[in-house]
Design an enzyme around this catalytic site. Sequence first.
Site, PDB file in Angstrom:
ATOM      1  N   ASN A  60       0.838  -1.193   0.000  1.00  0.00           N
ATOM      2  CA  ASN A  60       0.000   0.000   0.000  1.00  0.00           C
ATOM      3  C   ASN A  60       0.876   1.247   0.000  1.00  0.00           C
ATOM      4  OD1 ASN A  60      -2.700  -1.179   0.174  1.00  0.00           O
ATOM      5  ND2 ASN A  60      -2.110  -1.839   2.231  1.00  0.00           N
ATOM      6  N   CYS A  69      -5.353  -7.251  -3.921  1.00  0.00           N
ATOM      7  CA  CYS A  69      -5.947  -6.008  -4.416  1.00  0.00           C
ATOM      8  C   CYS A  69      -6.567  -6.320  -5.772  1.00  0.00           C
ATOM      9  CB  CYS A  69      -4.896  -4.906  -4.545  1.00  0.00           C
ATOM     10  SG  CYS A  69      -5.535  -3.388  -5.286  1.00  0.00           S
ATOM     11  N   GLY A  70      -7.880  -6.231  -5.866  1.00  0.00           N
ATOM     12  CA  GLY A  70      -8.574  -6.636  -7.068  1.00  0.00           C
ATOM     13  C   GLY A  70      -8.190  -5.829  -8.297  1.00  0.00           C
ATOM     14  N   ASN A  71      -8.167  -4.504  -8.172  1.00  0.00           N
ATOM     15  CA  ASN A  71      -7.803  -3.678  -9.318  1.00  0.00           C
ATOM     16  C   ASN A  71      -6.351  -3.883  -9.722  1.00  0.00           C
ATOM     17  OD1 ASN A  71     -10.239  -2.319 -10.002  1.00  0.00           O
ATOM     18  ND2 ASN A  71     -10.030  -1.088  -8.166  1.00  0.00           N
ATOM     19  N   GLU A 182     -10.055   2.800   2.197  1.00  0.00           N
ATOM     20  CA  GLU A 182      -9.064   1.728   2.115  1.00  0.00           C
ATOM     21  C   GLU A 182      -8.006   1.792   3.211  1.00  0.00           C
ATOM     22  OE1 GLU A 182      -7.433  -0.191  -1.300  1.00  0.00           O
ATOM     23  OE2 GLU A 182      -8.559   1.152  -2.620  1.00  0.00           O
ATOM     24  N   ARG A 183      -7.855   0.667   3.854  1.00  0.00           N
ATOM     25  CA  ARG A 183      -6.777   0.461   4.805  1.00  0.00           C
ATOM     26  C   ARG A 183      -5.449   0.504   4.051  1.00  0.00           C
ATOM     27  NH1 ARG A 183      -6.451  -5.398   7.708  1.00  0.00           N
ATOM     28  NH2 ARG A 183      -5.931  -5.936   5.559  1.00  0.00           N
ATOM     29  N   CYS A 192     -12.070   0.192  -5.463  1.00  0.00           N
ATOM     30  CA  CYS A 192     -11.412  -0.894  -4.729  1.00  0.00           C
ATOM     31  C   CYS A 192     -12.052  -2.201  -5.174  1.00  0.00           C
ATOM     32  CB  CYS A 192     -11.564  -0.704  -3.223  1.00  0.00           C
ATOM     33  SG  CYS A 192     -10.912  -2.081  -2.255  1.00  0.00           S
ATOM     34  N   GLY A 193     -11.294  -3.021  -5.877  1.00  0.00           N
ATOM     35  CA  GLY A 193     -11.835  -4.251  -6.428  1.00  0.00           C
ATOM     36  C   GLY A 193     -12.312  -5.240  -5.382  1.00  0.00           C
ATOM     37  N   THR A 194     -11.509  -5.452  -4.350  1.00  0.00           N
ATOM     38  CA  THR A 194     -11.925  -6.393  -3.303  1.00  0.00           C
ATOM     39  C   THR A 194     -13.112  -5.844  -2.515  1.00  0.00           C
ATOM     40  OG1 THR A 194     -10.181  -5.486  -1.873  1.00  0.00           O
ATOM     41  CG2 THR A 194      -9.689  -7.544  -3.057  1.00  0.00           C
TER      42      THR A 194
END
Length: 255
Positions: A60, A69-71, A182-183, A192-194
């Site tokens: 991060n 991370c989905g994206n 987002e953390r 944020c994908g997830t």
Amino acid sequence: MYVEKYNASGNDFVIFHTDKRKNRQDLAKILCDRHEGVGADGLVVLLPHKDYDFEWEFYNSDGSIASMCGNATRAVAHYAIDKGISVNGKAHFLTGAGEISVVVNGVYANTTMPNPRIIREDIEEFGKNWWLIDTGVPHLVTQVEKIEDFDLEIARELREKYNANVNVYFLNEDCMRVRTYERGVEDETLACGTGIMACYVRALRLDTISEQSKVFPKSGEELYVEYSEQKYKFGGKVSKVFKAELTLDIPTFML
């Protein structure tokens, strides 16, 4: 040393590949700095792996390590195919959340996500029912009547209390809108994908959304989610923003 910057639905990442394994938490903070670095939500480093196309290290912007991370999976798959690390329009690689497969077709990338795990459904905070769902990383999720109903101060408090990302979603017919704190970025991000997947999982379990649906994050870009053949899929456009040679005064041991 060259790096590339990618954008996936407003989530942006610095990406490079190397055969050197090391802790790059400090490097991530330098490169992701939006004033004195490249500027990004995260740093992704591709490493060789004997069983997969590659393995990634994901950091991060604050230097913390994230499993998933989905994206970033979509962005890194595009990068890997562009560099010949992955071939035939498909990337198969290892993350901290397990193996990931991505199909890339031009600027579109479709990720088969890790199977989600619903941890809790009974969290009551600030007059709302929240679910805690792990989609590679933990997410708190609640439904709202208006997508504008996202208080960042409340999100920060919940992020600290549950050590999780915080999401709200709004449903309109068969379309979902999502906002995420987002953390690791410690702020709201454009996508944020997830987090999108966690919201979709809750809505799907409550039978309030179809198995194929459009999703719009804060960036406004159209994405899609799907549940088919017992797999969760997440897709949308990605773009390579630029390739650049680093001229920052970075100690060699960090690279």
